[in-house]
Design a protein around this motif. Structure first.
Motif, PDB file in Angstrom:
ATOM      1  N   ILE A   1       3.978  -7.367   1.734  1.00 35.51           N
ATOM      2  CA  ILE A   1       4.406  -7.844   3.263  1.00 35.51           C
ATOM      3  C   ILE A   1       3.139  -7.919   4.030  1.00 35.51           C
ATOM      4  O   ILE A   1       2.216  -6.939   3.976  1.00 35.51           O
ATOM      5  CB  ILE A   1       5.566  -6.964   3.660  1.00 35.51           C
ATOM      6  N   THR A   2       3.338  -8.762   5.107  1.00 36.15           N
ATOM      7  CA  THR A   2       2.283  -8.918   5.874  1.00 36.15           C
ATOM      8  C   THR A   2       2.781  -8.601   7.663  1.00 36.15           C
ATOM      9  O   THR A   2       2.129  -8.038   8.339  1.00 36.15           O
ATOM     10  CB  THR A   2       1.548 -10.062   6.041  1.00 36.15           C
ATOM     11  N   GLU A   3       3.962  -8.713   7.784  1.00 33.97           N
ATOM     12  CA  GLU A   3       4.543  -8.663   9.037  1.00 33.97           C
ATOM     13  C   GLU A   3       4.898  -7.370   9.761  1.00 33.97           C
ATOM     14  O   GLU A   3       5.350  -6.518   8.815  1.00 33.97           O
ATOM     15  CB  GLU A   3       5.537  -9.612   9.398  1.00 33.97           C
ATOM     16  N   LYS A   4       4.329  -6.867  10.771  1.00 31.33           N
ATOM     17  CA  LYS A   4       4.772  -5.696  11.218  1.00 31.33           C
ATOM     18  C   LYS A   4       6.272  -5.419  11.261  1.00 31.33           C
ATOM     19  O   LYS A   4       6.733  -4.300  10.797  1.00 31.33           O
ATOM     20  CB  LYS A   4       4.238  -5.564  12.892  1.00 31.33           C
ATOM     21  N   TYR A   5       7.288  -6.352  11.564  1.00 23.76           N
ATOM     22  CA  TYR A   5       8.669  -5.890  11.718  1.00 23.76           C
ATOM     23  C   TYR A   5       9.228  -5.715  10.352  1.00 23.76           C
ATOM     24  O   TYR A   5      10.100  -4.825  10.216  1.00 23.76           O
ATOM     25  CB  TYR A   5       9.302  -7.128  12.240  1.00 23.76           C
ATOM     26  N   GLN A   6       8.478  -6.093   9.311  1.00 30.24           N
ATOM     27  CA  GLN A   6       8.788  -5.931   7.988  1.00 30.24           C
ATOM     28  C   GLN A   6       8.571  -4.329   7.652  1.00 30.24           C
ATOM     29  O   GLN A   6       9.358  -3.611   7.052  1.00 30.24           O
ATOM     30  CB  GLN A   6       8.060  -6.721   6.918  1.00 30.24           C
ATOM     31  N   LEU A   7       7.318  -3.974   8.288  1.00 29.63           N
ATOM     32  CA  LEU A   7       6.991  -2.685   7.857  1.00 29.63           C
ATOM     33  C   LEU A   7       7.703  -1.474   8.737  1.00 29.63           C
ATOM     34  O   LEU A   7       8.252  -0.499   8.466  1.00 29.63           O
ATOM     35  CB  LEU A   7       5.641  -2.297   8.366  1.00 29.63           C
ATOM     36  N   VAL A   8       8.168  -1.917  10.041  1.00 34.53           N
ATOM     37  CA  VAL A   8       9.035  -1.331  10.966  1.00 34.53           C
ATOM     38  C   VAL A   8      10.349  -0.983   9.999  1.00 34.53           C
ATOM     39  O   VAL A   8      10.793   0.215  10.013  1.00 34.53           O
ATOM     40  CB  VAL A   8       9.384  -1.979  12.373  1.00 34.53           C
ATOM     41  N   GLU A   9      11.079  -1.857   9.413  1.00 35.78           N
ATOM     42  CA  GLU A   9      12.236  -1.801   8.864  1.00 35.78           C
ATOM     43  C   GLU A   9      11.922  -0.778   7.512  1.00 35.78           C
ATOM     44  O   GLU A   9      12.895   0.073   7.433  1.00 35.78           O
ATOM     45  CB  GLU A   9      12.637  -3.238   8.208  1.00 35.78           C
ATOM     46  N   ALA A  10      10.839  -1.005   6.966  1.00 32.10           N
ATOM     47  CA  ALA A  10      10.688  -0.039   5.902  1.00 32.10           C
ATOM     48  C   ALA A  10      10.485   1.386   6.244  1.00 32.10           C
ATOM     49  O   ALA A  10      11.112   2.498   5.740  1.00 32.10           O
ATOM     50  CB  ALA A  10       9.414  -0.659   4.982  1.00 32.10           C
TER      51      ALA A  10
END
Length: 432
Positions: free
Chosen positions: A264-273
Protein backbone atom coordinates in the motif's frame (compact mmCIF):
# COMPACT_ATOMS: atom_id res chain seq x y z
CA UNK A 1 3.09 -35.33 39.32
CA UNK A 2 2.29 -33.28 36.24
CA UNK A 3 0.75 -34.17 32.89
CA UNK A 4 1.28 -32.16 29.73
CA UNK A 5 -1.52 -32.58 27.20
CA UNK A 6 -0.54 -31.36 23.73
CA UNK A 7 -2.66 -31.45 20.58
CA UNK A 8 -0.90 -33.20 17.70
CA UNK A 9 -0.24 -30.84 14.78
CA UNK A 10 -3.00 -28.77 16.33
CA UNK A 11 -4.01 -26.44 13.50
CA UNK A 12 -4.09 -29.30 11.00
CA UNK A 13 -6.04 -31.48 13.45
CA UNK A 14 -8.62 -28.69 13.88
CA UNK A 15 -9.12 -28.56 10.12
CA UNK A 16 -9.51 -32.34 9.93
CA UNK A 17 -12.31 -32.32 12.51
CA UNK A 18 -14.61 -30.83 9.86
CA UNK A 19 -12.70 -32.09 6.83
CA UNK A 20 -12.19 -35.85 7.35
CA UNK A 21 -11.28 -36.08 3.68
CA UNK A 22 -7.94 -34.53 4.68
CA UNK A 23 -7.00 -37.54 6.84
CA UNK A 24 -3.99 -39.31 5.39
CA UNK A 25 -3.08 -36.42 3.10
CA UNK A 26 -0.09 -34.08 3.45
CA UNK A 27 -1.57 -30.83 4.83
CA UNK A 28 0.00 -27.52 5.84
CA UNK A 29 -1.60 -24.47 7.42
CA UNK A 30 -0.17 -21.18 6.20
CA UNK A 31 0.63 -18.04 8.15
CA UNK A 32 -0.89 -14.60 7.66
CA UNK A 33 -1.11 -13.69 3.99
CA UNK A 34 -0.48 -17.34 3.12
CA UNK A 35 3.24 -16.76 3.58
CA UNK A 36 4.75 -19.88 5.12
CA UNK A 37 3.88 -23.18 6.79
CA UNK A 38 3.07 -22.82 10.51
CA UNK A 39 1.57 -26.29 10.99
CA UNK A 40 2.20 -29.57 9.19
CA UNK A 41 0.56 -32.95 9.23
CA UNK A 42 2.75 -35.99 9.76
CA UNK A 43 2.41 -36.74 6.05
CA UNK A 44 3.70 -33.25 5.19
CA UNK A 45 6.61 -33.68 7.59
CA UNK A 46 7.46 -36.96 5.87
CA UNK A 47 7.82 -35.01 2.62
CA UNK A 48 10.57 -32.97 4.26
CA UNK A 49 8.54 -29.76 4.61
CA UNK A 50 10.14 -27.72 7.37
CA UNK A 51 8.35 -25.49 9.82
CA UNK A 52 8.31 -21.98 8.38
CA UNK A 53 8.87 -23.15 4.81
CA UNK A 54 7.73 -20.38 2.41
CA UNK A 55 4.67 -21.35 0.40
CA UNK A 56 6.21 -20.35 -2.91
CA UNK A 57 9.01 -22.89 -2.32
CA UNK A 58 6.70 -25.83 -1.59
CA UNK A 59 3.77 -24.88 -3.81
CA UNK A 60 4.87 -27.31 -6.52
CA UNK A 61 4.18 -30.22 -4.14
CA UNK A 62 0.45 -29.61 -4.49
CA UNK A 63 0.71 -31.16 -7.94
CA UNK A 64 3.58 -33.59 -7.46
CA UNK A 65 2.63 -34.96 -4.01
CA UNK A 66 -0.98 -33.92 -3.43
CA UNK A 67 -0.05 -31.33 -0.80
CA UNK A 68 -3.06 -29.42 0.57
CA UNK A 69 -2.46 -25.88 1.83
CA UNK A 70 -5.00 -24.01 3.96
CA UNK A 71 -5.06 -20.44 5.22
CA UNK A 72 -4.97 -20.06 9.00
CA UNK A 73 -8.44 -20.08 10.57
CA UNK A 74 -7.65 -18.73 14.03
CA UNK A 75 -11.28 -18.35 15.08
CA UNK A 76 -11.75 -22.10 14.62
CA UNK A 77 -8.49 -22.98 16.36
CA UNK A 78 -9.24 -20.77 19.35
CA UNK A 79 -12.71 -22.21 19.81
CA UNK A 80 -11.56 -25.83 19.65
CA UNK A 81 -8.70 -24.96 22.00
CA UNK A 82 -11.25 -23.71 24.55
CA UNK A 83 -13.22 -26.93 24.19
CA UNK A 84 -10.15 -29.07 24.78
CA UNK A 85 -9.14 -26.93 27.78
CA UNK A 86 -12.59 -27.31 29.31
CA UNK A 87 -12.17 -31.08 29.17
CA UNK A 88 -8.61 -31.20 30.46
CA UNK A 89 -9.58 -29.02 33.45
CA UNK A 90 -11.52 -31.98 34.82
CA UNK A 91 -8.55 -34.35 34.79
CA UNK A 92 -6.84 -32.88 37.86
CA UNK A 93 -7.30 -30.36 40.68
CA UNK A 94 -5.33 -27.61 38.91
CA UNK A 95 -4.66 -26.63 35.32
CA UNK A 96 -2.28 -24.27 33.54
CA UNK A 97 -3.14 -23.40 29.95
CA UNK A 98 0.35 -23.01 28.54
CA UNK A 99 -0.51 -22.28 24.90
CA UNK A 100 -3.31 -22.71 22.40
CA UNK A 101 -2.57 -26.45 22.14
CA UNK A 102 -0.95 -27.29 25.50
CA UNK A 103 -2.14 -27.62 29.09
CA UNK A 104 -0.34 -28.72 32.23
CA UNK A 105 -2.46 -30.70 34.70
CA UNK A 106 -1.60 -31.27 38.36
CA UNK A 107 -2.14 -34.99 39.02
CA UNK A 108 -2.00 -34.65 42.81
CA UNK A 109 -4.38 -37.18 44.35
CA UNK A 110 -4.52 -39.40 41.25
CA UNK A 111 -3.55 -42.77 42.69
CA UNK A 112 -4.70 -45.01 39.86
CA UNK A 113 -2.54 -46.29 37.00
CA UNK A 114 -1.44 -43.00 35.43
CA UNK A 115 -0.66 -44.49 32.01
CA UNK A 116 -4.16 -45.96 31.77
CA UNK A 117 -5.57 -42.68 33.08
CA UNK A 118 -3.64 -40.81 30.37
CA UNK A 119 -5.06 -43.06 27.66
CA UNK A 120 -8.58 -42.41 28.97
CA UNK A 121 -7.91 -38.67 28.89
CA UNK A 122 -6.66 -38.92 25.34
CA UNK A 123 -9.63 -41.02 24.22
CA UNK A 124 -12.14 -38.59 25.72
CA UNK A 125 -10.57 -35.57 24.00
CA UNK A 126 -10.52 -37.45 20.70
CA UNK A 127 -14.13 -38.62 21.05
CA UNK A 128 -15.64 -35.39 22.34
CA UNK A 129 -13.66 -32.79 20.35
CA UNK A 130 -11.89 -34.76 17.63
CA UNK A 131 -8.33 -33.64 18.44
CA UNK A 132 -5.61 -36.32 18.81
CA UNK A 133 -3.20 -35.57 21.64
CA UNK A 134 0.08 -36.70 23.10
CA UNK A 135 0.35 -36.89 26.88
CA UNK A 136 3.53 -36.75 28.92
CA UNK A 137 3.67 -37.42 32.66
CA UNK A 138 6.53 -36.58 34.99
CA UNK A 139 7.38 -35.43 38.48
CA UNK A 140 8.24 -31.92 37.23
CA UNK A 141 6.89 -29.73 34.44
CA UNK A 142 10.15 -30.08 32.49
CA UNK A 143 9.99 -33.87 32.71
CA UNK A 144 6.30 -33.84 31.71
CA UNK A 145 7.14 -31.72 28.68
CA UNK A 146 9.97 -34.08 27.72
CA UNK A 147 7.74 -37.13 28.24
CA UNK A 148 5.22 -35.54 25.88
CA UNK A 149 7.95 -35.26 23.24
CA UNK A 150 8.74 -38.96 23.68
CA UNK A 151 5.04 -39.91 23.43
CA UNK A 152 4.49 -38.00 20.19
CA UNK A 153 7.80 -39.00 18.59
CA UNK A 154 7.34 -42.70 19.39
CA UNK A 155 3.97 -42.58 17.62
CA UNK A 156 5.17 -40.61 14.60
CA UNK A 157 8.58 -42.25 14.15
CA UNK A 158 8.45 -45.95 14.97
CA UNK A 159 11.82 -47.13 16.23
CA UNK A 160 12.87 -43.79 17.69
CA UNK A 161 11.57 -44.87 21.12
CA UNK A 162 9.99 -48.13 22.35
CA UNK A 163 6.45 -48.36 20.98
CA UNK A 164 4.91 -48.79 24.45
CA UNK A 165 5.68 -45.11 25.12
CA UNK A 166 3.64 -43.89 22.13
CA UNK A 167 0.70 -41.53 22.72
CA UNK A 168 1.10 -41.58 26.52
CA UNK A 169 4.50 -41.60 28.23
CA UNK A 170 4.91 -41.68 32.02
CA UNK A 171 8.50 -41.41 33.17
CA UNK A 172 7.56 -42.48 36.69
CA UNK A 173 6.25 -45.81 35.35
CA UNK A 174 9.54 -46.64 33.61
CA UNK A 175 12.19 -48.89 35.05
CA UNK A 176 15.58 -47.23 35.67
CA UNK A 177 16.98 -49.02 32.61
CA UNK A 178 14.14 -47.82 30.38
CA UNK A 179 14.42 -44.27 31.68
CA UNK A 180 18.19 -44.14 31.10
CA UNK A 181 17.75 -45.55 27.60
CA UNK A 182 15.20 -42.85 26.69
CA UNK A 183 17.40 -40.07 28.08
CA UNK A 184 20.37 -41.36 26.07
CA UNK A 185 18.27 -41.43 22.89
CA UNK A 186 17.08 -37.83 23.32
CA UNK A 187 19.13 -34.87 22.13
CA UNK A 188 19.67 -32.07 24.59
CA UNK A 189 17.94 -29.53 22.33
CA UNK A 190 14.61 -31.30 22.96
CA UNK A 191 14.58 -30.11 26.58
CA UNK A 192 12.11 -27.35 27.40
CA UNK A 193 14.05 -24.11 27.85
CA UNK A 194 17.25 -25.22 26.09
CA UNK A 195 17.45 -23.00 23.02
CA UNK A 196 19.69 -23.28 20.00
CA UNK A 197 22.50 -21.14 21.41
CA UNK A 198 22.69 -23.00 24.74
CA UNK A 199 22.34 -26.31 22.92
CA UNK A 200 25.35 -25.47 20.73
CA UNK A 201 27.37 -24.46 23.80
CA UNK A 202 26.47 -27.73 25.54
CA UNK A 203 27.38 -29.73 22.44
CA UNK A 204 30.73 -27.96 22.24
CA UNK A 205 31.31 -29.04 25.84
CA UNK A 206 30.52 -32.66 25.04
CA UNK A 207 26.95 -32.61 26.41
CA UNK A 208 24.78 -33.96 23.60
CA UNK A 209 22.10 -36.06 25.26
CA UNK A 210 19.61 -35.43 28.03
CA UNK A 211 21.30 -38.14 30.09
CA UNK A 212 24.57 -36.18 29.95
CA UNK A 213 22.79 -32.95 30.89
CA UNK A 214 21.10 -34.61 33.87
CA UNK A 215 24.49 -35.84 35.10
CA UNK A 216 25.87 -32.29 35.43
CA UNK A 217 26.26 -30.66 38.82
CA UNK A 218 23.59 -27.90 39.12
CA UNK A 219 25.98 -25.52 40.87
CA UNK A 220 28.50 -25.95 38.05
CA UNK A 221 25.77 -25.30 35.49
CA UNK A 222 24.85 -22.09 37.29
CA UNK A 223 28.43 -20.84 37.24
CA UNK A 224 29.00 -21.85 33.63
CA UNK A 225 25.67 -20.79 32.15
CA UNK A 226 22.83 -19.33 34.18
CA UNK A 227 20.41 -19.89 37.04
CA UNK A 228 17.74 -20.69 34.43
CA UNK A 229 19.69 -23.67 33.05
CA UNK A 230 20.48 -24.74 36.62
CA UNK A 231 16.75 -24.82 37.31
CA UNK A 232 16.23 -26.92 34.17
CA UNK A 233 18.86 -29.44 35.29
CA UNK A 234 17.28 -29.69 38.75
CA UNK A 235 13.87 -30.27 37.14
CA UNK A 236 15.35 -33.05 34.99
CA UNK A 237 16.76 -34.56 38.17
CA UNK A 238 13.25 -34.63 39.66
CA UNK A 239 13.35 -31.48 41.82
CA UNK A 240 10.27 -29.39 41.05
CA UNK A 241 11.31 -25.76 40.58
CA UNK A 242 8.59 -24.48 38.22
CA UNK A 243 5.12 -24.27 39.74
CA UNK A 244 1.82 -24.27 37.91
CA UNK A 245 0.47 -20.83 37.04
CA UNK A 246 -3.26 -20.92 37.74
CA UNK A 247 -3.72 -17.44 36.26
CA UNK A 248 -1.57 -16.36 33.29
CA UNK A 249 0.71 -13.44 34.11
CA UNK A 250 -0.28 -10.12 32.61
CA UNK A 251 1.65 -9.20 29.50
CA UNK A 252 4.34 -6.54 29.82
CA UNK A 253 3.53 -5.22 26.37
CA UNK A 254 0.83 -5.88 23.81
CA UNK A 255 1.41 -5.82 20.06
CA UNK A 256 -0.78 -6.10 17.01
CA UNK A 257 1.28 -6.26 13.83
CA UNK A 258 0.62 -7.60 10.37
CA UNK A 259 2.00 -7.90 6.88
CA UNK A 260 -0.41 -6.33 4.44
CA UNK A 261 -2.23 -8.43 1.86
CA UNK A 262 -0.91 -6.10 -0.86
CA UNK A 263 1.65 -3.32 -0.84
CA UNK A 264 0.00 0.00 0.00
CA UNK A 265 1.18 3.49 -0.77
CA UNK A 266 -1.55 5.89 0.34
CA UNK A 267 -1.65 7.40 3.80
CA UNK A 268 -5.38 6.83 4.23
CA UNK A 269 -4.80 3.09 3.80
CA UNK A 270 -2.17 3.14 6.54
CA UNK A 271 -4.52 5.13 8.77
CA UNK A 272 -7.15 2.42 8.34
CA UNK A 273 -4.65 -0.31 9.17
CA UNK A 274 -3.15 1.47 12.18
CA UNK A 275 -6.65 2.19 13.50
CA UNK A 276 -7.51 -1.48 13.29
CA UNK A 277 -4.24 -2.50 14.98
CA UNK A 278 -4.75 -0.03 17.85
CA UNK A 279 -8.35 -1.20 18.26
CA UNK A 280 -7.29 -4.84 18.58
CA UNK A 281 -4.52 -3.92 21.02
CA UNK A 282 -7.02 -1.95 23.09
CA UNK A 283 -9.29 -4.98 23.34
CA UNK A 284 -6.36 -7.08 24.57
CA UNK A 285 -5.26 -4.60 27.23
CA UNK A 286 -8.82 -4.30 28.56
CA UNK A 287 -9.04 -8.08 28.73
CA UNK A 288 -6.22 -8.11 31.28
CA UNK A 289 -7.71 -5.07 33.10
CA UNK A 290 -4.76 -2.89 32.17
CA UNK A 291 -3.85 0.58 30.99
CA UNK A 292 -1.17 1.66 28.51
CA UNK A 293 1.17 4.59 28.98
CA UNK A 294 2.85 4.59 25.56
CA UNK A 295 1.75 3.79 22.01
CA UNK A 296 4.47 2.62 19.60
CA UNK A 297 3.74 2.70 15.85
CA UNK A 298 5.85 1.40 12.97
CA UNK A 299 5.57 0.97 9.21
CA UNK A 300 8.08 -0.50 6.80
CA UNK A 301 8.66 -1.69 3.28
CA UNK A 302 9.56 -5.26 2.38
CA UNK A 303 13.28 -6.13 2.31
CA UNK A 304 12.42 -8.96 -0.09
CA UNK A 305 11.25 -6.57 -2.80
CA UNK A 306 14.72 -5.73 -4.03
CA UNK A 307 13.56 -3.26 -6.67
CA UNK A 308 11.65 -1.14 -4.16
CA UNK A 309 13.10 1.81 -2.27
CA UNK A 310 13.49 0.81 1.36
CA UNK A 311 12.15 2.71 4.34
CA UNK A 312 11.34 1.86 7.95
CA UNK A 313 9.81 4.37 10.34
CA UNK A 314 8.71 4.14 13.95
CA UNK A 315 7.71 6.45 16.79
CA UNK A 316 6.60 6.11 20.40
CA UNK A 317 3.80 8.44 21.47
CA UNK A 318 3.37 9.10 25.22
CA UNK A 319 -0.17 9.32 26.53
CA UNK A 320 -1.13 12.13 28.89
CA UNK A 321 -2.81 9.59 31.15
CA UNK A 322 -2.50 5.79 31.01
CA UNK A 323 -5.62 4.52 29.25
CA UNK A 324 -7.37 1.56 27.69
CA UNK A 325 -9.86 3.70 25.82
CA UNK A 326 -9.77 2.79 22.14
CA UNK A 327 -10.48 6.39 21.12
CA UNK A 328 -7.34 7.68 22.81
CA UNK A 329 -5.17 4.77 21.68
CA UNK A 330 -6.27 5.22 18.06
CA UNK A 331 -5.75 8.98 18.23
CA UNK A 332 -2.19 8.49 19.50
CA UNK A 333 -1.44 5.82 16.89
CA UNK A 334 -2.70 7.97 14.01
CA UNK A 335 -0.78 10.97 15.35
CA UNK A 336 2.38 8.88 15.35
CA UNK A 337 1.67 7.63 11.82
CA UNK A 338 1.38 11.23 10.60
CA UNK A 339 4.92 11.85 11.82
CA UNK A 340 6.57 8.81 10.27
CA UNK A 341 4.69 8.46 6.98
CA UNK A 342 6.74 9.18 3.87
CA UNK A 343 5.08 9.24 0.42
CA UNK A 344 6.48 7.30 -2.51
CA UNK A 345 7.14 3.97 -0.77
CA UNK A 346 5.49 0.56 -1.10
CA UNK A 347 4.62 -0.31 2.48
CA UNK A 348 4.40 -4.02 3.32
CA UNK A 349 3.97 -4.18 7.11
CA UNK A 350 2.85 -2.09 10.05
CA UNK A 351 1.94 -2.43 13.67
CA UNK A 352 0.98 -0.90 16.98
CA UNK A 353 2.46 -1.81 20.37
CA UNK A 354 1.14 -0.72 23.76
CA UNK A 355 3.91 -0.18 26.30
CA UNK A 356 4.27 0.77 29.97
CA UNK A 357 1.29 -1.37 30.90
CA UNK A 358 -0.13 -1.10 34.38
CA UNK A 359 -3.23 -2.41 36.19
CA UNK A 360 -6.32 -0.25 35.93
CA UNK A 361 -6.59 -0.28 39.72
CA UNK A 362 -3.64 2.09 39.98
CA UNK A 363 -4.89 5.62 40.63
CA UNK A 364 -3.03 8.70 39.44
CA UNK A 365 -4.01 12.05 40.95
CA UNK A 366 -3.31 14.71 38.36
CA UNK A 367 -4.26 18.28 37.62
CA UNK A 368 -7.30 18.74 35.42
CA UNK A 369 -5.82 19.77 32.07
CA UNK A 370 -9.15 20.26 30.39
CA UNK A 371 -9.38 16.76 28.97
CA UNK A 372 -12.58 14.98 28.22
CA UNK A 373 -13.48 12.21 30.64
CA UNK A 374 -10.28 10.08 30.49
CA UNK A 375 -11.92 6.70 30.09
CA UNK A 376 -15.53 5.96 29.37
CA UNK A 377 -15.48 2.49 30.85
CA UNK A 378 -19.12 1.73 30.06
CA UNK A 379 -18.61 2.74 26.44
CA UNK A 380 -15.62 0.43 26.01
CA UNK A 381 -17.42 -2.40 27.82
CA UNK A 382 -20.36 -2.01 25.45
CA UNK A 383 -18.01 -1.95 22.46
CA UNK A 384 -16.30 -5.18 23.54
CA UNK A 385 -19.62 -6.83 24.37
CA UNK A 386 -21.12 -6.09 20.95
CA UNK A 387 -18.04 -7.29 19.09
CA UNK A 388 -17.89 -10.45 21.16
CA UNK A 389 -21.57 -11.23 20.68
CA UNK A 390 -22.02 -10.32 17.03
CA UNK A 391 -18.52 -10.86 15.69
CA UNK A 392 -15.22 -9.01 15.47
CA UNK A 393 -15.59 -5.72 13.65
CA UNK A 394 -19.32 -5.26 14.32
CA UNK A 395 -18.61 -1.85 15.86
CA UNK A 396 -15.46 -0.13 14.61
CA UNK A 397 -13.77 3.25 14.71
CA UNK A 398 -14.63 5.45 11.75
CA UNK A 399 -10.99 5.87 10.72
CA UNK A 400 -10.63 2.12 10.11
CA UNK A 401 -12.53 2.45 6.83
CA UNK A 402 -14.99 0.00 5.36
CA UNK A 403 -15.51 -3.20 7.25
CA UNK A 404 -14.57 -6.50 5.66
CA UNK A 405 -11.80 -8.13 3.69
CA UNK A 406 -12.07 -5.82 0.68
CA UNK A 407 -9.61 -3.37 2.22
CA UNK A 408 -6.34 -3.55 0.34
CA UNK A 409 -4.26 -3.97 3.49
CA UNK A 410 -6.33 -6.91 4.77
CA UNK A 411 -4.67 -10.29 4.96
CA UNK A 412 -4.74 -12.67 2.05
CA UNK A 413 -6.60 -15.81 3.10
CA UNK A 414 -7.40 -17.43 -0.21
CA UNK A 415 -7.55 -20.93 1.27
CA UNK A 416 -9.36 -20.34 4.56
CA UNK A 417 -11.99 -22.88 5.57
CA UNK A 418 -15.35 -21.76 7.03
CA UNK A 419 -15.69 -20.63 10.66
CA UNK A 420 -17.56 -23.83 11.46
CA UNK A 421 -18.12 -23.13 15.17
CA UNK A 422 -18.11 -19.33 15.47
CA UNK A 423 -20.30 -18.06 12.60
CA UNK A 424 -23.94 -19.08 12.22
CA UNK A 425 -23.80 -18.99 8.42
CA UNK A 426 -20.76 -21.31 8.40
CA UNK A 427 -22.12 -23.85 10.86
CA UNK A 428 -22.39 -27.29 9.22
CA UNK A 429 -25.85 -28.82 9.02
CA UNK A 430 -26.39 -32.55 9.57
CA UNK A 431 -29.17 -33.91 7.39
CA UNK A 432 -30.95 -37.21 7.82
Amino acid sequence: MFALIDGNNFYVSCERVFRPDLNGLPVVVLSNNDGCAIARSNEAKALGIAMGAPWFQIKHMSESHGLVALSANFALYGDLSDRVASLTAGFGPRQEIYSIDESFIDLAGVTRDQVAYGHRMRARILDWVGIPCGIGIGSTKTLAKLANHVAKTAERKPGSYPIQFAQVCDFSAMSPVEFTDVMERTNVDEVWGVGRQISNQLNDGGVRTVAQLMALDPATVRRGWSVVLERTVRELQGVSCVALEDVPADKKEIANTRSFGHVITEKYQLVEAVTDFATRAGEKVRKQSGLAGLVHVFIRTSPFRKDDAQYSGCITVPLRRPTCDTRHLVAAAVMGLERIYRPGYNYAKGGVMLLELQPDTRIQNELDLGDDVPDKGKLMAALDSLNQRYGKGTVIMGSSGNRGSDREWSMKQERRTPAYTTEWEDMPIARA
